[in-house]
Scaffold this motif. Structure first.
Motif, PDB file in Angstrom:
ATOM      1  N   SER A   1      17.360  -8.598  20.856  1.00  0.00           N
ATOM      2  CA  SER A   1      17.722  -8.859  19.466  1.00  0.00           C
ATOM      3  C   SER A   1      18.936  -8.036  19.067  1.00  0.00           C
ATOM      4  CB  SER A   1      16.548  -8.560  18.546  1.00  0.00           C
ATOM      5  OG  SER A   1      16.273  -7.188  18.545  1.00  0.00           O
TER       6      SER A   1
ATOM      7  N   LEU B   1      14.755  -9.650  15.346  1.00  0.00           N
ATOM      8  CA  LEU B   1      14.937 -11.098  15.241  1.00  0.00           C
ATOM      9  C   LEU B   1      14.084 -11.762  14.159  1.00  0.00           C
ATOM     10  CD1 LEU B   1      16.712 -13.128  16.841  1.00  0.00           C
ATOM     11  CD2 LEU B   1      14.586 -13.915  17.824  1.00  0.00           C
ATOM     12  N   LEU B   2      12.818 -11.335  14.053  1.00  0.00           N
ATOM     13  CA  LEU B   2      11.939 -11.937  13.058  1.00  0.00           C
ATOM     14  C   LEU B   2      12.495 -11.668  11.659  1.00  0.00           C
ATOM     15  CD1 LEU B   2       9.276 -13.442  12.612  1.00  0.00           C
ATOM     16  CD2 LEU B   2       8.134 -11.247  12.460  1.00  0.00           C
TER      17      LEU B   2
ATOM     18  N   SER C   1      17.191 -15.114   6.831  1.00  0.00           N
ATOM     19  CA  SER C   1      18.124 -16.244   6.853  1.00  0.00           C
ATOM     20  C   SER C   1      17.575 -17.422   6.049  1.00  0.00           C
ATOM     21  CB  SER C   1      18.418 -16.671   8.292  1.00  0.00           C
ATOM     22  OG  SER C   1      17.330 -17.370   8.829  1.00  0.00           O
ATOM     23  N   VAL C   2      16.261 -17.605   6.023  1.00  0.00           N
ATOM     24  CA  VAL C   2      15.745 -18.704   5.215  1.00  0.00           C
ATOM     25  C   VAL C   2      15.488 -18.278   3.766  1.00  0.00           C
ATOM     26  CG1 VAL C   2      14.751 -20.018   7.101  1.00  0.00           C
ATOM     27  CG2 VAL C   2      13.353 -18.316   5.970  1.00  0.00           C
ATOM     28  N   LEU C   3      15.077 -17.020   3.560  1.00  0.00           N
ATOM     29  CA  LEU C   3      14.768 -16.582   2.196  1.00  0.00           C
ATOM     30  C   LEU C   3      16.021 -16.328   1.381  1.00  0.00           C
ATOM     31  CD1 LEU C   3      11.845 -14.078   2.922  1.00  0.00           C
ATOM     32  CD2 LEU C   3      11.670 -16.399   2.025  1.00  0.00           C
ATOM     33  N   GLY C   4      17.112 -15.966   2.058  1.00  0.00           N
ATOM     34  CA  GLY C   4      18.349 -15.649   1.357  1.00  0.00           C
ATOM     35  C   GLY C   4      18.570 -14.151   1.313  1.00  0.00           C
TER      36      GLY C   4
ATOM     37  N   ILE D   1      15.620 -11.135  10.902  1.00  0.00           N
ATOM     38  CA  ILE D   1      16.813 -11.969  10.732  1.00  0.00           C
ATOM     39  C   ILE D   1      16.405 -13.390  10.352  1.00  0.00           C
ATOM     40  CG2 ILE D   1      18.739 -13.078  11.951  1.00  0.00           C
ATOM     41  CD1 ILE D   1      19.156 -10.559  13.513  1.00  0.00           C
ATOM     42  N   ALA D   2      15.411 -13.921  11.091  1.00  0.00           N
ATOM     43  CA  ALA D   2      14.975 -15.294  10.835  1.00  0.00           C
ATOM     44  C   ALA D   2      14.449 -15.434   9.405  1.00  0.00           C
ATOM     45  CB  ALA D   2      13.895 -15.695  11.840  1.00  0.00           C
ATOM     46  N   LEU D   3      13.614 -14.477   8.972  1.00  0.00           N
ATOM     47  CA  LEU D   3      13.029 -14.568   7.629  1.00  0.00           C
ATOM     48  C   LEU D   3      14.101 -14.463   6.552  1.00  0.00           C
ATOM     49  CD1 LEU D   3       9.748 -12.492   8.025  1.00  0.00           C
ATOM     50  CD2 LEU D   3       9.975 -14.949   7.634  1.00  0.00           C
TER      51      LEU D   3
ATOM     52  N   PHE E   1      20.119 -24.761  10.029  1.00  0.00           N
ATOM     53  CA  PHE E   1      18.807 -24.219  10.382  1.00  0.00           C
ATOM     54  C   PHE E   1      18.227 -24.704  11.705  1.00  0.00           C
ATOM     55  CE2 PHE E   1      19.015 -23.162   5.861  1.00  0.00           C
ATOM     56  CZ  PHE E   1      18.822 -21.802   5.981  1.00  0.00           C
TER      57      PHE E   1
ATOM     58  N   LEU F   1      25.195  -7.606   8.803  1.00  0.00           N
ATOM     59  CA  LEU F   1      25.409  -8.997   9.200  1.00  0.00           C
ATOM     60  C   LEU F   1      25.679  -9.896   7.993  1.00  0.00           C
ATOM     61  CD1 LEU F   1      22.560  -9.339  11.855  1.00  0.00           C
ATOM     62  CD2 LEU F   1      25.018  -9.354  12.300  1.00  0.00           C
ATOM     63  N   GLY F   2      25.594  -9.305   6.791  1.00  0.00           N
ATOM     64  CA  GLY F   2      25.823 -10.096   5.590  1.00  0.00           C
ATOM     65  C   GLY F   2      24.567 -10.812   5.125  1.00  0.00           C
ATOM     66  N   LEU F   3      23.409 -10.436   5.703  1.00  0.00           N
ATOM     67  CA  LEU F   3      22.167 -11.133   5.365  1.00  0.00           C
ATOM     68  C   LEU F   3      21.312 -10.339   4.386  1.00  0.00           C
ATOM     69  CD1 LEU F   3      21.186 -12.222   8.994  1.00  0.00           C
ATOM     70  CD2 LEU F   3      22.396 -13.555   7.279  1.00  0.00           C
TER      71      LEU F   3
ATOM     72  N   ILE G   1      12.141 -21.973   3.174  1.00  0.00           N
ATOM     73  CA  ILE G   1      13.356 -21.957   2.359  1.00  0.00           C
ATOM     74  C   ILE G   1      12.976 -22.254   0.911  1.00  0.00           C
ATOM     75  CG2 ILE G   1      15.569 -23.088   1.933  1.00  0.00           C
ATOM     76  CD1 ILE G   1      15.639 -23.813   4.892  1.00  0.00           C
ATOM     77  N   PRO G   2      13.362 -21.321   0.003  1.00  0.00           N
ATOM     78  CA  PRO G   2      13.042 -21.604  -1.392  1.00  0.00           C
ATOM     79  C   PRO G   2      13.869 -22.806  -1.857  1.00  0.00           C
ATOM     80  CG  PRO G   2      14.006 -19.401  -1.116  1.00  0.00           C
ATOM     81  CD  PRO G   2      14.124 -20.103   0.189  1.00  0.00           C
TER      82      PRO G   2
ATOM     83  N   ILE H   1      23.520 -19.281  10.743  1.00  0.00           N
ATOM     84  CA  ILE H   1      22.908 -18.868   9.477  1.00  0.00           C
ATOM     85  C   ILE H   1      23.917 -19.011   8.347  1.00  0.00           C
ATOM     86  CG2 ILE H   1      22.034 -16.892   8.172  1.00  0.00           C
ATOM     87  CD1 ILE H   1      20.751 -15.916  10.803  1.00  0.00           C
ATOM     88  N   ARG H   2      25.155 -18.585   8.611  1.00  0.00           N
ATOM     89  CA  ARG H   2      26.190 -18.677   7.567  1.00  0.00           C
ATOM     90  C   ARG H   2      26.463 -20.120   7.196  1.00  0.00           C
ATOM     91  NH1 ARG H   2      29.625 -13.967  10.033  1.00  0.00           N
ATOM     92  NH2 ARG H   2      28.447 -12.243   9.116  1.00  0.00           N
TER      93      ARG H   2
END
Lengths: 297, 306
Positions: B244, A145-146, A152-155, A148-150, B271, A237-239, B30-31, B266-267
Motif C-alpha cells: 500500500s 489501502l482500506l 475515495s468514496v466518502l470524499g 484510501i478506498a473509504l 470508481f 494524496l489530496g484525499l 458513495i454519499p 480516484i481524482r
C-alpha cells in the motif's frame, strides 16, 4: 515458540499481575527515560494544540503574496509558503488537527474493536468465528489501502479521514482484546465468580475489562502514531483535509511544487509529523515495557 | 504439511469472498447518486441514466453482486468510466511495476533490518546499539512520502546523482526503493534485535559457548537461525505496508504503477478502476500472507494447527 501460546502466556502473566499495580507500572515508567521523553512531548503537544494558536502573531489562512516563499527569519521563524503564510503559525494551528484526527480515529477504532474482541474471546464458538472472519477481511486490505478506498468514496474531509482511519484501526484492537480476553476468562477466579452466580455482563465489566486495560492502552498509543502517519498520507494524496486547512500532510502536498528552490516549505511540516509520531512511539514502547517488562519488541 | 497447506488454502476462501463483498459495496457507500458523480455534476439526466444502466445500478443489490462475482470469476473487473476500456487492461501493464517496487523494497528492508538488528543485539546497550535503534525509531516514525521528497531534494536536485522521477532504469529505481524500504527495515531491525536477545539468553546458546564454539558460529549459526523464525511473521505484515506504500511512493516519484493509477482514478471519479485496484492489492496480500504462513509453519514445525 508459537505466537498464540506466547501471547496467551503474556496475557496470563499480565492478568495475574492485575491492574491493581498501577503504582508499580508508574514506577517502571518513570525509570524508562525514553518513555518519559515521549510522555512529556505528548503533554507539551497537547498544550500547544490547546493554547498555541492564541500566541501566534500571523494569520494561518490569510494570503499575502508580498511575503511569498520567504526563507526562515526572525519575522517568519520557519519561513513562508507559496501563499505568503507563516509556516510556523500554520504548524501550530495544525497541531490540534493532527492530534484531533489521531485521538478520535483511534477512539473510533477502539469503541468498535474492543467490544468485538471481548465478545469474540468471551463467548467463543460461532460468534468468535464470525467476528474473526470480519477481522480477517479487514486485514486482507494491505496497510493504508482500506483507508484510501473509504476516503475515495466518502470524499475528502477531516471527518471522513477519521472514519477511514478508525475502520483501519478496528482489527488491531479486536485481535489483541480477543487474545487477552480468552486468556483472562480461562483463569480460575473467573470460574469462581461465575460459580457464585455472576452474570456475563458483570463478569465482563468488573473482572475482564480491568484486566485487559493495559494492552488496550498500549495498543491505543501505538495506533495513534500510525493513525497520524496514515492521515497525513491521505491529506498528502489530496484525499484528506483540503486546503487551506493547515493540516501538515496537506501542507506537504502543496509545498511539493516549491520545495526544489524553497526546501523549507516541505522540510518543516514533515519534521512536525516525525516529531509527533516519534513521541507517541516512544511513549507506546515505554508503556509496553512498563506493563510487561518481558516483551521488548 | 500438505494437509496444513490445503486447510490454510480453504480458510482463505471466506476471506476472499468477504473482500469481494466489501469492494463491491464501496460504490454504494458513495454519499448521493454514484451514477451522477461518475457522469459529472452537471451531466444531464439522460447521461446519468445511461451511466446507471451501464453500471447496472438499476438492479437489486443481490443481482448486482451476483453479476459482479460471475464477471470476476471470468477475470472481468468491469469497465473504466474514463477510458471505456476494460479495467483489467488498465491495470495489467502496471501490476508488475508495483510488485517489483514492493519486492525490491522488501529485499532492502530485510537486508538492512537483519544487519542492524543483529549488530544491535550483539553490541547490546552499546553506543552502536543505541544509535541504530534510535535510527530505527526515526525510520518508522517518518512518513515515507516526506522521506521521498527529501531524498529527491538532496540526492537528485542538490547532488544531481540520481533521476528524481520515473521508473525503468536502475538509477530511477534506487530512490523509490530506499524510500519504501526504510520503514520496513526499521521494524525488522527492532524485531530481529529483540528476537536475537531472547535467543542469546537461551540455555542452548550457553551450551554452544561452553563447548568452546567460536562466538561468530554461536551468533550466526545457532542464534540467528532461531531468531529468524518470529521475524518471518513481521515480513508478512511488512509486505502489506509496502504494497500500500507504493501508492504514496509512486505518487512522489511519478512511477507509473498500480498505486499511481489508483490515485489518478480516484481524482477522475473512475470508481470501477479504483475497485479493481483495491481488489487486486487485497488478493496479492492474501496470497502473500498464505505464503508467509506456510513458510512460518515450515520453519517452525512445533506450531500446531488450530
Amino acid at each position: 515458540m508459537s505466537d498464540l501460546a506466547h501471547g496467551t502466556q503474556d496475557a496470563q502473566v499480565q492478568a495475574v499481575k492485575g491492574s491493581s499495580n498501577w503504582y508499580l507500572i508508574y514506577k517502571r515508567l518513570k525509570k524508562n527515560k525514553t518513555a518519559l521523553i515521549g510522555g512529556y512531548l505528548i503533554f507539551f503537544f497537547i498544550i500547544v494544540a490547546l493554547i498555541g494558536p492564541l500566541f501566534t502573531v500571523h494569520d494561518p489562512l490569510r494570503v499575502d503574496y508580498s511575503t511569498r516563499l520567504l526563507p526562515p527569519s526572525s519575522d517568519f521563524w520557519l519561513g513562508t509558503d507559496h501563499n505568503g503564510r507563516d509556516i510556523f503559525t500554520r504548524l501550530i494551528h495544525g497541531m490540534s488537527i493532527t492530534l484531533y484526527i489521531g485521538f478520535l480515529s483511534v477512539f473510533v477504532g477502539m469503541v468498535i474493536g474492543v467490544p468485538m474482541g471481548i465478545l469474540s474471546g468471551y463467548y467463543g464458538k460461532l460468534l468468535d468465528t464470525i467476528i474473526m472472519r470480519i477481522v480477517d477481511v479487514l486485514l486482507a486490505f494491505p496497510g493504508i489501502l482500506l483507508a484510501i478506498a473509504l476516503v475515495s468514496v466518502l470524499g475528502g474531509s477531516i471527518n471522513n479521514v477519521i472514519i477511514a482511519v478508525g475502520v483501519f484501526s478496528i482489527p488491531g484492537f479486536a485481535r489483541i482484546v480477543r487474545g487477552t480476553t480468552l486468556a483472562v476468562s480461562k483463569l480460575e477466579y473467573i470460574e469462581a465468580v461465575r460459580a457464585l452466580g455472576a452474570s456475563d455482563l458483570r463478569i465482563i465489566f468488573l473482572h475482564i475489562l480491568p484486566n485487559i486495560v493495559s494492552p488496550i492502552i498500549v495498543q491505543a498509543t501505538i495506533r495513534i502514531a500510525i493513525a497520524i502517519l496514515i492521515a497525513s498520507g491521505l491529506s498528502f494524496l489530496g484525499l484528506g483535509a483540503q486546503p487551506p486547512i493547515p493540516e501538515w500532510g496537506a501542507m506537504l502536498s502543496q509545498g511539493r511544487s516549491y520545495m526544489f528552490d524553497h526546501p523549507h516549505v516541505a522540510l518543516f511540516p514533515g519534521l512536525a509529523i516525525v516529531t509527533v509520531v516519534l513521541a507517541f512511539n516512544l511513549f507506546g514502547d515505554g508503556l509496553r515495557d512498563a506493563f510487561d517488562p518481558r516483551t521488548r519488541v | 504439511m500438505l494437509q496444513f497447506i490445503v486447510i490454510r488454502f480453504i480458510q482463505t476462501i471466506p476471506v476472499i469472498l468477504g473482500v469481494t463483498l466489501l469492494v463491491f459495496s464501496l460504490i454504494h457507500l458513495i454519499p448521493g447518486d454514484p451514477a451522477q458523480i461518475m457522469a459529472g455534476e452537471a451531466a444531464p439526466e439522460a447521461t446519468v441514466e445511461a451511466m446507471r444502466e451501464r453500471l447496472g445500478l438499476n438492479d437489486p443489490l443481490h443481482v448486482q453482486y451476483g453479476r459482479y462475482m460471475s464477471s470476476l470469476l471470468q477475470g472481468d473487473l468491469g469497465q473504466s468510466v474514463r477510458t471505456s476500456r476494460p479495467v483489467m487492461d488498465e491495470i495489467q501493464p502496471r501490476i508488475m511495476i508495483t510488485i517489483r517496487l514492493a519486492i525490491y523494497s522488501m529485499i532492502v528492508s530485510i537486508i538492512l533490518g537483519l544487519v542492524a538488528g543483529v549488530v544491535s543485539a550483539v553490541r547490546r546497550y552499546g553506543v552502536l546499539d543505541a544509535t541504530l535503534m534510535l535510527a530505527a525509531l526515526f525510520g518508522f516514525s517518518m512518513p515515507n512520502f516526506w522521506l521521498g521528497l527529501m531524498l529527491i531534494k538532496l540526492v537528485s536536485i542538490d547532488l544531481a546523482l540520481l533521476p528524481p522521477s520515473g521508473w525503468g532504469t536502475w538509477q530511477q529505481g534506487i530512490l523509490p526503493i530506499i524510500t519504501l524500504g526504510t520503514g520496513g527495515a526499521a521494524i525488522i531491525a527492532r524485531m530481529t534485535r529483540s528476537s536475537m536477545l531472547d535467543v542469546i539468553n537461551q540455555d542452548y546458546i550457553r551450551t554452544a559457548r561452553a563447548k568452546g564454539l567460536k562466538e561468530r558460529v554461536v551468533i550466526y549459526k545457532h542464534g540467528l537461525k532461531n531468531a529468524l523464525i518470529p521475524v518471518v511473521t513481521v515480513v508478512g505484515i511488512e509486505m502489506g505496508m509496502l504494497l500500500s506504500g507504493t501508492v504514496l511512493v509512486e505518487t512522489v516519484f511519478a512511477v507509473n504503477g498500480m498505486g499511481r493509477l489508483a490515485i489518478d482514478a480516484i481524482r477522475a471519479r473512475d470508481f470501477p478502476v479504483v475497485q479493481g485496484i483495491v481488489l487486486i492489492f487485497a488478493l496479492i496480500f492474501v496470497a502473500v500472507n498464505l505464503l508467509v504462513d506456510i513458510s512460518y509453519r515450515y520453519l517452525n514445525k512445533r506450531i500446531e494447527l488450530n
